[in-house]
Design an enzyme around this catalytic site. Structure first.
Site, short mmCIF file in Angstrom:
data_model
loop_
_atom_site.label_atom_id
_atom_site.label_comp_id
_atom_site.label_asym_id
_atom_site.label_seq_id
_atom_site.Cartn_x
_atom_site.Cartn_y
_atom_site.Cartn_z
N ASP A 126 93.33 50.46 11.31
CA ASP A 126 93.21 49.28 12.27
C ASP A 126 92.13 48.73 12.35
O ASP A 126 90.90 49.25 12.95
CB ASP A 126 94.31 49.28 13.92
CG ASP A 126 93.77 47.86 14.86
OD1 ASP A 126 93.16 46.72 13.83
OD2 ASP A 126 93.88 48.08 15.74
N ASN A 141 89.53 55.65 2.50
CA ASN A 141 88.37 54.48 2.15
C ASN A 141 87.75 54.40 0.33
O ASN A 141 88.14 54.33 -0.67
CB ASN A 141 87.88 53.50 3.01
CG ASN A 141 88.04 52.21 2.63
OD1 ASN A 141 89.32 51.45 2.47
ND2 ASN A 141 86.71 51.59 3.22
N GLU A 179 91.30 47.41 -4.85
CA GLU A 179 89.71 48.25 -4.60
C GLU A 179 89.60 48.89 -5.81
O GLU A 179 90.68 49.31 -6.70
CB GLU A 179 90.13 49.33 -3.65
CG GLU A 179 89.90 47.87 -2.01
CD GLU A 179 88.23 47.83 -1.71
OE1 GLU A 179 87.38 48.27 -2.91
OE2 GLU A 179 88.65 47.91 -0.79
N ARG A 239 93.37 56.46 6.66
CA ARG A 239 93.75 56.53 5.53
C ARG A 239 91.47 57.28 5.00
O ARG A 239 90.70 56.33 5.43
CB ARG A 239 94.14 56.13 4.73
CG ARG A 239 93.09 54.24 5.30
CD ARG A 239 93.65 53.70 4.04
NE ARG A 239 93.78 52.01 3.89
CZ ARG A 239 92.39 51.57 3.18
NH1 ARG A 239 91.56 52.51 2.69
NH2 ARG A 239 92.41 50.44 4.10
N ASP A 241 80.86 45.46 1.13
CA ASP A 241 82.12 45.85 0.76
C ASP A 241 81.65 46.58 -0.69
O ASP A 241 80.80 47.59 0.12
CB ASP A 241 82.94 44.75 -0.01
CG ASP A 241 84.75 45.39 0.75
OD1 ASP A 241 84.83 46.27 0.39
OD2 ASP A 241 85.32 44.75 1.12
#
Length: 297
Positions: free
Chosen positions: A121, A103, A15, A101, A205
């Protein structure tokens, strides 16, 4: 426009690619591996540094180092000769739940760092994600600027900085929004639907904006990178030889190469052995240099 493999990185979740104009090098992260990576164009050399927490997004800092979002907050980052990544907490994040967290994230055109949070999750679909903004010198914990998100992604800014783009990658959402952006107060407002990705191949994304103001976003699960005009019309789609492209960034000597990081899922990869690799495409347009975090503001 064939995709060229520049590194068979086998990243679990590659990423946040960022092109360093000064170094002529590409940096990116592998989130679960807790690593910052660099690939140098001239000699094709790569190296990496290990962080103490999951590192999800990065931006170059005006002090010559880096800023990044990890699990517990926004940190100043400095690669060390021993392969470690020195970190200094700049501002903690008040997560809505445990096991969260950062991203996707990057700087706006004025050099302020934005990043979103998500639950580890993803499949649970918990609407606990939020967008945060970090300003230089800020000592208090981060304050949510946008809420009601599951997997915030696709953050990008128009060339003039007056439009902010944001997506939610979760299968139940798959939307990209545009906001008007007040560059003086760093406030997004007038949220509207930019693209409904359920009408296109792949989940939204990571993203980038080119010099023409068009928005490029990775179509995760579809092996495509889509270019949308500022009006939200699909202009073209480029293919990569993996199913899960994760984020794209413009780079190269003329900023006319589109670099793409990807995800290497578990299971049988016989149909995509290069999953987790980093690729280069010729998109036919130029990009913009990535904004630097203004550490001295």
């Amino acid at each position: 426009m064939n995709a060229e493999l520049i590194l068979d990185a086998r990243n679990a979740t590659g990423e946040s690619p960022v092109w360093s104009v000064a170094e002529q090098a590409l940096y990116w992260v592998d989130i679960p591996a807790k690593r910052l990576h660099r690939w140098h164009l001239v000699d094709n050399h790569s190296q990496s540094w290990e962080a103490p927490q999951m590192l999800a997004c990065i931006a170059r800092s005006s002090d010559g180092n880096w800023i990044g979002g990890m699990q517990s907050g926004v940190f100043a980052l400095s690669p060390q000769a021993d392969g470690s990544l020195s970190t200094e907490l700049l501002s903690s994040v008040p997560h809505a739940q445990s096991d969260m967290r950062f991203n996707d994230g990057r700087c706006d055109r004025q050099g302020r760092f934005w990043a979103g949070t998500m639950h580890l999750d993803m499949a649970a679909g918990r609407v606990v994600g939020a967008m945060y903004r970090y300003n230089a010198g800020q000592k208090e914990p981060l304050t949510p600027q946008l809420t009601g998100l599951i997997v915030p992604n696709g953050l990008a800014f128009s060339p003039d900085g007056l439009t902010m783009y944001l997506s939610d990658s979760h299968p139940s959402v798959q939307k990209i929004w545009a906001f008007d952006y007040d560059i003086d107060t760093a406030t997004p407002y007038n949220r509207r639907l930019f693209v409904d990705m359920t009408a296109h191949l792949g989940r939204p994304d990571g993203a980038a904006v080119d010099a023409d103001g068009c928005y490029w976003i990775c179509g995760n699960d579809a092996g495509l990178i889509h270019r949308f005009t500022p009006q939200g019309t699909l202009d073209r789609s480029l293919a990569v030889p993996v199913k899960k492209p994760a984020m794209c960034a413009f780079g190269g000597p003329n900023l006319d190469t589109l670099f793409v990081t990807s995800i290497r899922p578990g299971g049988d990869l016989s149909d995509q052995p290069l999953a987790g690799g980093v690729f280069a495409l010729n998109p036919g347009v130029k990009g913009l240099a990535e904004p630097v975090f203004k550490a001295d503001c």
